[in-house]
Motif scaffolding. Structure first.
Motif, short mmCIF file in Angstrom:
data_model
loop_
_atom_site.label_atom_id
_atom_site.label_comp_id
_atom_site.label_asym_id
_atom_site.label_seq_id
_atom_site.Cartn_x
_atom_site.Cartn_y
_atom_site.Cartn_z
N ILE A 99 2.36 10.65 2.79
CA ILE A 99 2.87 9.11 2.87
C ILE A 99 4.09 8.94 3.20
O ILE A 99 4.54 7.93 4.01
CB ILE A 99 2.42 8.59 1.23
N LEU A 112 -0.09 14.71 -1.12
CA LEU A 112 -0.08 13.18 -0.69
C LEU A 112 1.30 12.59 -0.63
O LEU A 112 1.44 11.65 0.45
CB LEU A 112 -1.04 12.34 -1.64
N HIS A 113 2.15 13.05 -1.38
CA HIS A 113 3.49 12.21 -1.15
C HIS A 113 4.14 12.64 0.21
O HIS A 113 4.90 11.89 0.37
CB HIS A 113 4.45 12.90 -2.50
N TRP A 126 4.05 6.05 -6.86
CA TRP A 126 2.83 6.84 -7.79
C TRP A 126 2.81 8.29 -7.55
O TRP A 126 2.98 9.14 -8.73
CB TRP A 126 1.47 6.30 -7.56
N THR A 127 2.81 9.00 -6.48
CA THR A 127 2.73 10.10 -5.91
C THR A 127 3.92 10.85 -6.39
O THR A 127 4.03 12.13 -6.69
CB THR A 127 2.19 10.48 -4.77
N ALA A 137 -0.81 15.84 -5.56
CA ALA A 137 0.12 14.47 -5.61
C ALA A 137 1.17 14.83 -4.69
O ALA A 137 1.73 13.88 -3.95
CB ALA A 137 0.66 14.26 -7.07
N LEU A 162 -5.21 11.63 -8.81
CA LEU A 162 -4.96 12.10 -7.53
C LEU A 162 -5.45 13.37 -7.34
O LEU A 162 -5.06 13.95 -6.03
CB LEU A 162 -3.52 12.18 -7.44
N LEU A 213 2.10 3.53 -3.60
CA LEU A 213 1.81 4.69 -3.18
C LEU A 213 2.63 6.16 -3.47
O LEU A 213 2.52 6.92 -3.82
CB LEU A 213 0.59 5.26 -2.04
N VAL A 233 0.78 -1.29 -0.09
CA VAL A 233 0.03 0.02 -0.04
C VAL A 233 0.98 1.31 -0.01
O VAL A 233 0.87 2.03 -1.01
CB VAL A 233 -0.92 -0.01 1.21
N LEU A 234 1.61 1.54 1.15
CA LEU A 234 2.32 2.67 1.15
C LEU A 234 3.67 2.86 0.09
O LEU A 234 3.82 3.88 -0.49
CB LEU A 234 2.92 3.08 2.47
#
Length: 250
Positions: free
Chosen positions: A206, A202-203, A173-174, A199, A193, A170, A166-167
């Motif tokens: 995360i 979110l980056h 991706w971000t 993004a 996103l 992600l 998950v992390l």
């Protein structure tokens, strides 16, 4: 008369070679990404939501630190040294090393059955009582029992699976969504996103979650016996407690 009894094994094989190599590569990459990521944030410690964001845009939130650029208003009368150039370059290069390391770990993990055998919780452990029992032991600072020398507990297994599947995807991706080239090639991956600035935000969160995991992981290793656990991740072998019965060995 000499005894013919087989000598008692004092160590047990715990970590496969591919686990140890990718573990330490990931650790080195994460430290490099953390340092360079902090430098990148210092250059513009304001975060936004949407596609665009700049000094004339109202931020979603601001980290209360001085920036490394005098064009970014932070409320401080001075600026930090600007390390944005080399930090962005090293951040990008290290990220690709981390991605390749993750791919090797993922392929080897599925091929060898590592994920199913060592990380997926056993069917009987998918209960609230199993999770709460383990949390309660940690809160009471109870040292790990002998069985944990041979196998991760249910809380560890769940945490590792969450980080790996998950992390980790992600944060990749971000991170890719911040690249103009990636945005041009795969605009849908950025739009879903919420845009490039979304993004970036979110980056940041995360990455903070991964840092929290690293700190907790470090504390757990220290509680379990720092020297033996670190050496186990280097050599692949851990001391076998006397409380572990022969039939429980892997």
């Amino acid at each position: 008369m000499a005894s013919t009894t087989a000598p008692h094994k004092t160590k047990v094989t715990r970590h496969a070679a591919f686990v140890r190599v990718t573990h330490w590569l990931t650790f080195v990459c994460f430290v490099a990404l953390l340092i360079t990521g902090v430098e990148i944030v210092i250059s513009h410690p304001r975060f936004y939501w949407g596609e665009t964001g700049n000094i004339h845009t109202r931020p979603l939130f601001t980290i209360p630190i001085p920036a490394s650029r005098d064009t970014v208003t932070t409320g401080y009368s001075y600026v930090m040294p600007d390390q944005n150039g080399w930090s962005r370059y090293l951040h990008f290069q290290t990220a690709w090393v981390l991605v390749l390391t993750g791919l090797v770990y993922g392929v080897a993990g599925f091929w060898s059955g590592h994920f199913w055998n060592n990380l997926v919780p056993k069917r009987g452990d998918w209960t609230w009582s199993a999770y709460w029992g383990r949390v309660a032991r940690y809160l009471r600072l109870v040292p790990p029992d002998a069985a944990e020398t041979l196998s991760y507990n249910v809380l560890q297994r769940t945490a590792y699976l969450f980080v790996i599947f998950v992390l980790f995807p992600l944060v990749i991706w971000t991170g890719l969504a911040l690249s103009p080239g990636f945005d041009s090639a795969f605009p849908w991956a950025v739009n879903v996103l919420g845009g490039r600035q979304s993004a970036r935000t979110l980056h940041f969160f995360i990455s903070a979650a991964l840092l929290l995991f690293l700190l907790v992981h470090f504390i757990m290793v220290a509680m379990s016996g720092f020297r033996s656990r670190v050496w186990g991740m280097i050599s692949g072998r851990l001391p076998l407690p006397r409380a572990v019965k022969p039939e429980e060995r892997s």
